[in-house]
Structure formats: C-alpha cells, structure tokens
Design a protein around this motif. Structure first.
Motif, mmCIF file in Angstrom:
data_model
loop_
_atom_site.group_PDB
_atom_site.id
_atom_site.type_symbol
_atom_site.label_atom_id
_atom_site.label_comp_id
_atom_site.label_asym_id
_atom_site.label_seq_id
_atom_site.Cartn_x
_atom_site.Cartn_y
_atom_site.Cartn_z
ATOM 1 N N VAL A 37 38.678 24.712 36.234
ATOM 2 C CA VAL A 37 39.111 24.226 34.914
ATOM 3 C C VAL A 37 40.402 23.425 35.108
ATOM 4 N N ASN A 38 40.471 22.253 34.475
ATOM 5 C CA ASN A 38 41.686 21.435 34.649
ATOM 6 C C ASN A 38 42.078 20.741 33.350
ATOM 7 N N GLU A 39 41.540 21.258 32.246
ATOM 8 C CA GLU A 39 41.917 20.741 30.925
ATOM 9 C C GLU A 39 41.976 21.943 29.967
ATOM 10 N N ASP A 40 42.717 21.812 28.872
ATOM 11 C CA ASP A 40 42.633 22.836 27.816
ATOM 12 C C ASP A 40 41.495 22.403 26.916
ATOM 13 N N GLY A 44 32.160 16.065 35.513
ATOM 14 C CA GLY A 44 33.401 16.508 36.136
ATOM 15 C C GLY A 44 33.207 17.861 36.814
ATOM 16 N N SER A 45 34.104 18.814 36.560
ATOM 17 C CA SER A 45 34.000 20.141 37.193
ATOM 18 C C SER A 45 32.967 21.025 36.487
ATOM 19 N N GLY A 46 32.562 20.590 35.288
ATOM 20 C CA GLY A 46 31.577 21.367 34.521
ATOM 21 C C GLY A 46 32.204 22.395 33.594
ATOM 22 N N GLU A 47 33.455 22.763 33.831
ATOM 23 C CA GLU A 47 34.057 23.826 33.015
ATOM 24 C C GLU A 47 34.230 23.400 31.557
ATOM 25 N N ARG A 48 34.574 22.121 31.328
ATOM 26 C CA ARG A 48 34.724 21.649 29.944
ATOM 27 C C ARG A 48 33.348 21.678 29.238
ATOM 28 N N VAL A 49 32.314 21.333 29.977
ATOM 29 C CA VAL A 49 30.960 21.311 29.399
ATOM 30 C C VAL A 49 30.511 22.743 29.086
ATOM 31 N N ILE A 71 26.448 13.782 32.414
ATOM 32 C CA ILE A 71 26.425 12.438 32.988
ATOM 33 C C ILE A 71 27.557 12.318 34.018
ATOM 34 N N ASP A 72 27.240 11.793 35.197
ATOM 35 C CA ASP A 72 28.292 11.539 36.183
ATOM 36 C C ASP A 72 27.785 10.538 37.211
ATOM 37 N N ASN A 73 28.674 9.622 37.627
ATOM 38 C CA ASN A 73 28.239 8.642 38.631
ATOM 39 C C ASN A 73 28.397 9.205 40.050
ATOM 40 N N ASN A 74 28.796 10.471 40.122
ATOM 41 C CA ASN A 74 28.960 11.155 41.401
ATOM 42 C C ASN A 74 27.952 12.313 41.476
ATOM 43 N N GLY A 84 24.734 8.200 37.212
ATOM 44 C CA GLY A 84 24.912 6.765 36.993
ATOM 45 C C GLY A 84 26.188 6.512 36.215
ATOM 46 N N ASP A 85 26.502 5.235 36.050
ATOM 47 C CA ASP A 85 27.668 4.874 35.242
ATOM 48 C C ASP A 85 27.361 5.210 33.791
ATOM 49 N N VAL A 86 28.267 5.898 33.127
ATOM 50 C CA VAL A 86 27.980 6.394 31.766
ATOM 51 C C VAL A 86 27.575 5.274 30.809
ATOM 52 N N LEU A 87 28.135 4.083 30.998
ATOM 53 C CA LEU A 87 27.760 2.943 30.135
ATOM 54 C C LEU A 87 26.273 2.640 30.287
ATOM 55 N N SER A 114 35.981 13.016 28.436
ATOM 56 C CA SER A 114 37.055 13.406 29.330
ATOM 57 C C SER A 114 37.959 12.230 29.711
ATOM 58 N N ASP A 115 38.602 12.293 30.884
ATOM 59 C CA ASP A 115 39.574 11.247 31.256
ATOM 60 C C ASP A 115 38.925 10.190 32.139
ATOM 61 N N ILE A 116 37.946 9.479 31.547
ATOM 62 C CA ILE A 116 37.363 8.325 32.257
ATOM 63 C C ILE A 116 38.479 7.326 32.579
ATOM 64 N N PHE A 169 39.811 6.600 35.897
ATOM 65 C CA PHE A 169 39.031 5.794 36.838
ATOM 66 C C PHE A 169 38.837 4.359 36.350
ATOM 67 N N PHE A 170 38.868 4.142 35.023
ATOM 68 C CA PHE A 170 38.618 2.817 34.452
ATOM 69 C C PHE A 170 39.672 2.509 33.386
ATOM 70 N N ASN A 171 39.873 1.216 33.092
ATOM 71 C CA ASN A 171 40.942 0.854 32.145
ATOM 72 C C ASN A 171 40.455 0.892 30.698
ATOM 73 N N ASP A 186 39.794 -1.396 28.558
ATOM 74 C CA ASP A 186 38.670 -2.299 28.216
ATOM 75 C C ASP A 186 37.336 -1.598 28.430
ATOM 76 N N TYR A 187 37.231 -0.922 29.557
ATOM 77 C CA TYR A 187 35.986 -0.192 29.842
ATOM 78 C C TYR A 187 35.791 0.904 28.796
ATOM 79 N N GLN A 188 36.874 1.652 28.520
ATOM 80 C CA GLN A 188 36.790 2.744 27.535
ATOM 81 C C GLN A 188 36.329 2.201 26.183
HETATM 82 C C1 LIG Z 1 36.615 11.633 34.203
HETATM 83 S S1 LIG Z 1 37.029 12.831 35.159
HETATM 84 C C2 LIG Z 1 36.581 14.315 34.541
HETATM 85 C C3 LIG Z 1 37.402 15.318 35.141
HETATM 86 C C4 LIG Z 1 37.688 16.389 34.153
HETATM 87 N N1 LIG Z 1 39.035 16.622 34.153
HETATM 88 C C5 LIG Z 1 36.770 17.533 34.508
HETATM 89 O O1 LIG Z 1 37.005 18.214 35.472
HETATM 90 O O2 LIG Z 1 35.796 17.734 33.826
HETATM 91 C C6 LIG Z 1 36.152 12.682 36.571
HETATM 92 C C7 LIG Z 1 34.659 12.679 36.577
HETATM 93 O O3 LIG Z 1 34.175 11.506 35.942
HETATM 94 C C8 LIG Z 1 33.223 10.875 36.788
HETATM 95 N N2 LIG Z 1 33.238 9.470 36.429
HETATM 96 C C9 LIG Z 1 34.278 8.620 36.540
HETATM 97 N N3 LIG Z 1 33.931 7.416 36.064
HETATM 98 C C10 LIG Z 1 32.627 7.503 35.625
HETATM 99 C C11 LIG Z 1 31.694 6.592 35.019
HETATM 100 N N4 LIG Z 1 32.031 5.335 34.759
HETATM 101 N N5 LIG Z 1 30.467 7.025 34.708
HETATM 102 C C12 LIG Z 1 30.117 8.293 34.965
HETATM 103 N N6 LIG Z 1 30.955 9.225 35.543
HETATM 104 C C13 LIG Z 1 32.186 8.827 35.861
HETATM 105 C C14 LIG Z 1 33.747 11.204 38.191
HETATM 106 O O4 LIG Z 1 32.707 11.155 39.128
HETATM 107 C C15 LIG Z 1 34.256 12.629 38.025
HETATM 108 O O5 LIG Z 1 33.274 13.603 38.267
#
Ligand SMILES: C[S@@+](CC[C@H](N)C(=O)[O-])C[C@H]1O[C@@H](n2cnc3c(N)ncnc32)[C@H](O)[C@@H]1O
Length: 353
Positions: A7-10, A31-36, A51-54, A259-262, A281-283, A286-288, A290-292
C-alpha cells in the motif's frame, strides 16, 4: 519490474468517493493492487477492470485477488506478506497455481524468492525502503520511534537535529540513488522531492503517525504496529471477508487489461446507462498533464451513463493553482480532495460526469 507492491496511498479518498456514488463498474490502474482491493467491497460493484501497461503489475494483482478468493483471511494476509514470515508461502502458491492464467503462473514460478518474502514486499519501492530502513533506525534511534506509540505531548528526547538531517536527505536525489532507487517517479529532474519530508513532518505535527501506513512502511518497513482499525482498508479483515464473499458467489467479476489506459478504455464496451468509477491513481508520475487531460476527455465524453473519476499527483507533474483553475473551466465538477489524503504525499482530484 514491479514498481510498487504494497500500500502506498491513503485510499480512503477513493473509497469514500466510490461508496458515495454506488457505481456498478470500476476501472482502475492496477499498480500494487492495494488501492483496487480497498474498493472491491463496494456493495453496488459488479465488475472490476484492472488496467496496466506493465504485465508484472497485472500478474501481482491477479495473484493477490486469486489468493484472496481461495485462502482464508489469515492465510491470505500471511501469504501476501502482511503478517510476519511464513514457511507456507511457496506451498500456498503451488496450490493456487492452477487457478491462475498461464502468463501469471509462469511469471511467479520464476520468482520463488518474491513469493517467500511475501509479494507485498517484492516491489522496487518496497525493496528500496528495506535497504534504507536499517540506516534510518540506527541514525534516528529510540528517541524518534516513540512517535509510533507515545502522544506528542509526552515525547522525551526527540532527536530534533537528526530528524532535520533525515528530512534534508529525503529531499536530495542522490539519497534515492544511494539506496538503489531507479523509479523515474523519484529520480527524475522534475520530481518535487521536498514533498516527501514535508508530508512526513505533517503526520508528526498532527500526531497522526499511528494512522499513516506510509510512515510505518518508511520507518518500520511493515505495518505490524498498526491497530486493526487504523490499517489500510485492503488489509482489514472485515473488508477482505466481504470481498471474498463477493468473489465466491460470482457477484463480482474481475478483468485484467494490459496496455496504455488511453487505448484500453477505447476498446472496452460501455453498457447503456452504466454507472462507472475510474481510479486513475498517479498516472502523472509517468505522463504529463496533457496526457492526463486526454484521458479525462475520453472518459467524460462517454455518451451513456454517469461516472466519477479520481486522479492523483505524487511528486511529478503536480498541478499548480493556475492549472487547476484552467481545468476547472473545462470540468465544472472538478474538486480538490488533497486535504482528505492522510499520507499527505499526494494531490487528489475528482471529476463527476
Ligand atoms: C500510476 S502508478 C500507480 C501506483 C499506485 N501508487 C499504486 O500502487 O497503485 C503506477 C502504475 O501505473 C502504470 N501505468 C503508468 N502509466 C500507464 C499508462 N499510460 N497506462 C496504463 N498503466 C500505466 C504503471 O505500470 C504502474 O503499475
């Protein structure tokens, strides 16, 4: 690489926002899954899209959710590494393996050590904390650790100077490099590292250390000292029992999307009149912006149903007041919920549509 595993968020902020909305479907960055997991006992919820691109993050979530569905709560908390070390974890994994997707089976079969230390502890961020923790403990000493159990008014011999030095260290990039941090969210030139010591100081000033899971993870490396009611929701027995029941009678279905969430969101069909909740979460780590904004435009442009989305900013791409005001002109329902986030590490924003 798994960036975050514990867990890394409240995530109370997302939880209160979802429960107030009674959404039927949840779309969440894994992410880590804990928020979900902290959102999955919402009674109205029937469908969860992770959804995750990783792929690694999706395999982490799949193993956590499958373990929750098929182990009792004590065994689940022990298997994921919330409870102290257990010799059972690899055996438990082998019993769970047939229930996992082929890719997930293969991924974890190659990571026996991560299973044995508990999958909540195997992330890059968590391993960084494990490396830094002995130095923090040694340098700060007993005087500092009274903040976990003694009311602030009764503190004796708090190491003020050493604490000031530690706070300064948290705001320098080389400190993270020193302990092996490679995550761009921390070591990028535009990371506002000063947010981290300020957030930790705020928890101390408010004498709320006992409620901050991040404070416990940073300085104790685990949540063992947290009381059940202060535990992050995703570890509370009552919540885990409800999720287990919902998974068991198929009331709650879980889908994994790589995949990319978009792109992914353009591919998922939306049911007529569906009420949806998005935890992005904190996309922005990873992205600016504009992407958000493209992501918010895509989500709010939906022709059917209602929805609510929550996005966060950690130490990169935090919104300035001007950026917030501009966004508010486009999305009149935009709200700043940052004050509700008790770790104080994040900005949190909500939009209804
Ligand atoms: C945005 S943070 C979430 C972290 C959050 N604090 C957590 O633990 O749930 C990181 C996660 O977002 C994923 N991620 C980042 N950019 C993404 C995108 N454009 N589309 C999908 N997943 C993305 C990363 O692979 C990572 O697993």
């Amino acid at each position: 690489m798994i960036y975050y595993s514990h867990v890394n968020e409240d995530n109370h902020v997302e939880r209160n926002a979802l429960f107030a909305r009674h959404a039927k479907s949840l779309y969440a960055i894994a992410g880590s899954g804990e928020r979900v997991i902290a959102l999955m006992d919402c009674p109205a919820l029937g469908m969860v899209h992770l959804i995750d691109n990783n792929w690694d993050a999706l395999y982490l979530c799949e193993l956590k959710i499958t373990a929750l569905a098929h182990l009792n709560i004590e065994d689940y908390r022990s298997f994921v590494g919330f409870e102290p070390p257990s010799e059972q974890r690899w055996t438990q994994f082998e019993a769970l393996k047939p229930r996992l997707s082929e890719g997930c089976q293969h991924f974890w079969a190659l990571r026996k050590n991560d299973i044995e230390i508990g999958i909540c502890n195997c992330g890059h961020f968590e391993q960084f904390l494990q490396r830094a923790n002995p130095t923090l403990r040694f340098f700060l000493g007993k005087g500092f650790y009274q903040c976990f159990s003694v009311p602030k008014a009764d503190w004796k011999g708090f190491p003020t100077l050493r604490w000031r030095i530690v706070k300064a260290m948290f705001s320098y990039r080389w400190t993270y490099w020193l302990f092996g941090m490679k995550d761009s969210a921390f070591v990028s030139r535009d990371s506002a590292l000063q947010v981290i010591p300020a957030a930790l100081q705020k928890s101390l000033d408010e004498d709320e250390v006992s409620k901050s899971s991040l404070f416990h993870l940073v300085f104790n490396g685990n949540l063992h000292q947290m009381s059940e009611e202060n535990l992050p929701t995703s570890f509370q027995k009552s919540v885990l029992l409800r999720i287990k029941a919902a998974l068991k009678d198929d009331h709650l279905k879980v889908n994994y999307h790589n995949g990319d969430v978009l792109d992914v969101l353009t591919r998922i069909n939306v049911e007529q009149g569906e009420s949806r909740f998005f935890s992005l979460s904190d996309i922005l780590s990873f992205f600016n912006l504009d992407y958000q904004q493209k992501l918010v435009d895509l989500i709010t442009a939906a022709k059917t149903g209602t929805g609510r989305l929550i996005f966060r900013a950690f130490i990169r791409n935090r919104l300035t007041q001007e950026q917030f005001a501009d966004l508010k002109k486009q999305y009149s329902t935009l709200k700043d919920l940052s004050k509700e986030e008790r770790s104080h590490f994040y900005q949190v924003f909500q939009i209804d549509f």
